[in-house]
Design an enzyme around this catalytic site. Sequence first.
Site, mmCIF file in Angstrom:
data_model
loop_
_atom_site.group_PDB
_atom_site.id
_atom_site.type_symbol
_atom_site.label_atom_id
_atom_site.label_comp_id
_atom_site.label_asym_id
_atom_site.label_seq_id
_atom_site.Cartn_x
_atom_site.Cartn_y
_atom_site.Cartn_z
ATOM 1 N N ASP A 90 -8.173 -17.276 19.630
ATOM 2 C CA ASP A 90 -8.276 -17.344 21.084
ATOM 3 C C ASP A 90 -7.683 -18.635 21.643
ATOM 4 O OD1 ASP A 90 -9.620 -14.998 20.827
ATOM 5 O OD2 ASP A 90 -11.466 -15.666 21.814
ATOM 6 N N HIS A 150 -10.092 -19.962 16.670
ATOM 7 C CA HIS A 150 -9.347 -20.521 17.799
ATOM 8 C C HIS A 150 -8.134 -21.296 17.277
ATOM 9 C CE1 HIS A 150 -13.428 -19.927 19.381
ATOM 10 N NE2 HIS A 150 -12.852 -19.772 20.573
#
Length: 693
Positions: A62, A214
């Site tokens: 992300d 992430h």
Amino acid sequence: MAMLMLRGYVHSEILADHRVGPPAANDRVPQDILKGGPVIDTRDGKPASLELPDHELVLTFDDGPDPVWTPKVLDVLKKHDARAVFFITGTMASRHPDLVQRMVDEGHEIGLHTFNHPDLSLQSKSRIDWELSQNQLALAGAAGIRTSLFRPPYSSFAHVMDNKSWPVTEYIGSKGYITIVNDTDSEDWRRPGVQKIISNATPKNGEGAIVLMHDSGGDRSQTVAALDRFITGLQDQGYRFDTLTAALDAPSAHTSVAGLESIKGEAWVFLVQASEKTTGILVAGLAVVGVLVFGRLGLMLILSVAHARRVRRRNFSWGPPVTEPVSVLVPAYNEAKCIEQTVRSLVAGDHPIEVLVIDDGSSDGTARIVENLGLPGVRVVRQLNAGKPAALNRGIANARHDIIVMMDGDTVFEPTTVRELVQPFGDPRVGAVAGNAKVGNRDSLIGAWQHIEYVMGFNLDRRMYDVLRCMPTIPGAVGAFRRSALERVGGMSDDTLAEDTDITMALHRDGWHVVYAEKAVAWTEAPESVQQLWSQRYRWSYGTMQAIWKHRRALVDRGPSGRFGRAGLPLVSMFMVVAPLLAPLIDVFLLYGLVFGPTEKTIGAWLGVLAVQGVCAAYAFHLDKERMTHLISLPLQQLLYRQLMYVVLLQSWITALTGGRLRWQKLRRTGAVGLPGGGTTAPHQQMDGRPVA
């Protein structure tokens, strides 16, 4: 400003919403969703969820792409021949389109993660539409595709979906998107350590899973290290790392874009890249102007102190006292309102002089006013209108003495001005002397601003340039010249609109010293309207540029000319042309910082700059024995007056670059300037208004 706004937009400084909603009840969320898998499909209005087959792992990343960490993540994936899904934000994709293209080229899947990462449960439907469309626009521009995968910001597991996030999921499904949450959360954003990240991400009992990681949002070194070990360990256990659609044996989530959509996407990415580069240039320009502004202020303070100490020593002397008579030239064109006070102030002086008023074709009776005064030692020389340089040259030709003082027709001298102005000629090396020009009509706001500018920006500057031996301008209001110096450089030239700057540079190049006489005070009438001020400064700025260009060969000359060219011209160019031209960046970034933040730091920085300028201004006022009360208007001057000067200089630049030519512009006079205390002269004579041939 447009480039800054665009940059702020893609850096989540503008229109960003960083609020995160609190947890809510989930009684309106279907149980099939709460107990289902991480792939939620509401596209046909019938909510359904899917789970991954056993031993199928979908790595998801992300918040990227990040220019530092995303390439490292991609390198690890390529090393292990693994595929993943990257949920990109539009802000990052717009700024780093090459990384998005690399993701697609290397077989990874792309999903949307909104444009600038707001909590969609707090947003309107129109804002949600905007976040999705802008995210797709960035993706189209970066990689030429659209995607049907979506992950909401701040999402986690299906079982924590609540009554606020569920309607958003339904609405997004109605737009054709599949919502992806996750089965395992590495919690790498907490930076808990490599082993903990691996433990959090690992599914149990060989189950398939969507793993949340992430590749942006901070230091992701632990993520990169954990990813390498994680993939190695689970591949040894028989896990496959693939894209989401491949793991579900479904059609690709990517759709190629073409036509107008592709053009719009490419245009968007181009503009964002341009804004990034432009902002970088603007920041560099801000750094340059910061160095120039603080460098100039520092030089002015240090060298002004040195100048004041030198000329104010008890035993200081320029040389033998200068007592010989001098010629004072007053070029005048329609100066009927001012000329009487000017001439009377001269004859009231304490130094022997002759006064030549060169009437340059005035049509308001200027010459007759002077003649009717019948003052001893005052002569009128008439000529057809030919401009100020020609009038001064006519005066030089008619002058009887070897030292020549020049002044404007709207200026008033104090009784000691001429004597103080000519004393530096006791040094045979001195070819010209600059006096201390002050604003006489300082009672209005615009006059007060010019008063600050004269005392700080001009007279403090002249002290600095005097020490550096590169004085750029002898002010037309009060200056003195050695006749032999003027003759050697050919007299006053009309090549530029700043004949005073032109002649000063010519004298430097001829080897003469040009100095500043602080006690030679003259009171001049400054423009009293914005239009007149604009005209005056436009002429000054353009004329200065012309003079710099005219004397550019000094840069490669030898001897005194070369010294001035390599020392004086760069300083004059940087401080009088480049710095003012770049100075608006200070105000642009000030405005940007006030509106979009960080507001407190921006205000603090501006107040810091103002404080430094205030110190310099206070010292300049102290040297000139001026009242400090006028400095009350300094902050307002910095906010308003400087902006006008910026536009004037910009117009001068445009005129210079386009090869335009300006005519000398006459300012309207009021005749309101006299000596402090009102001690000038008899009442003004009534003019008859008849034209003079």
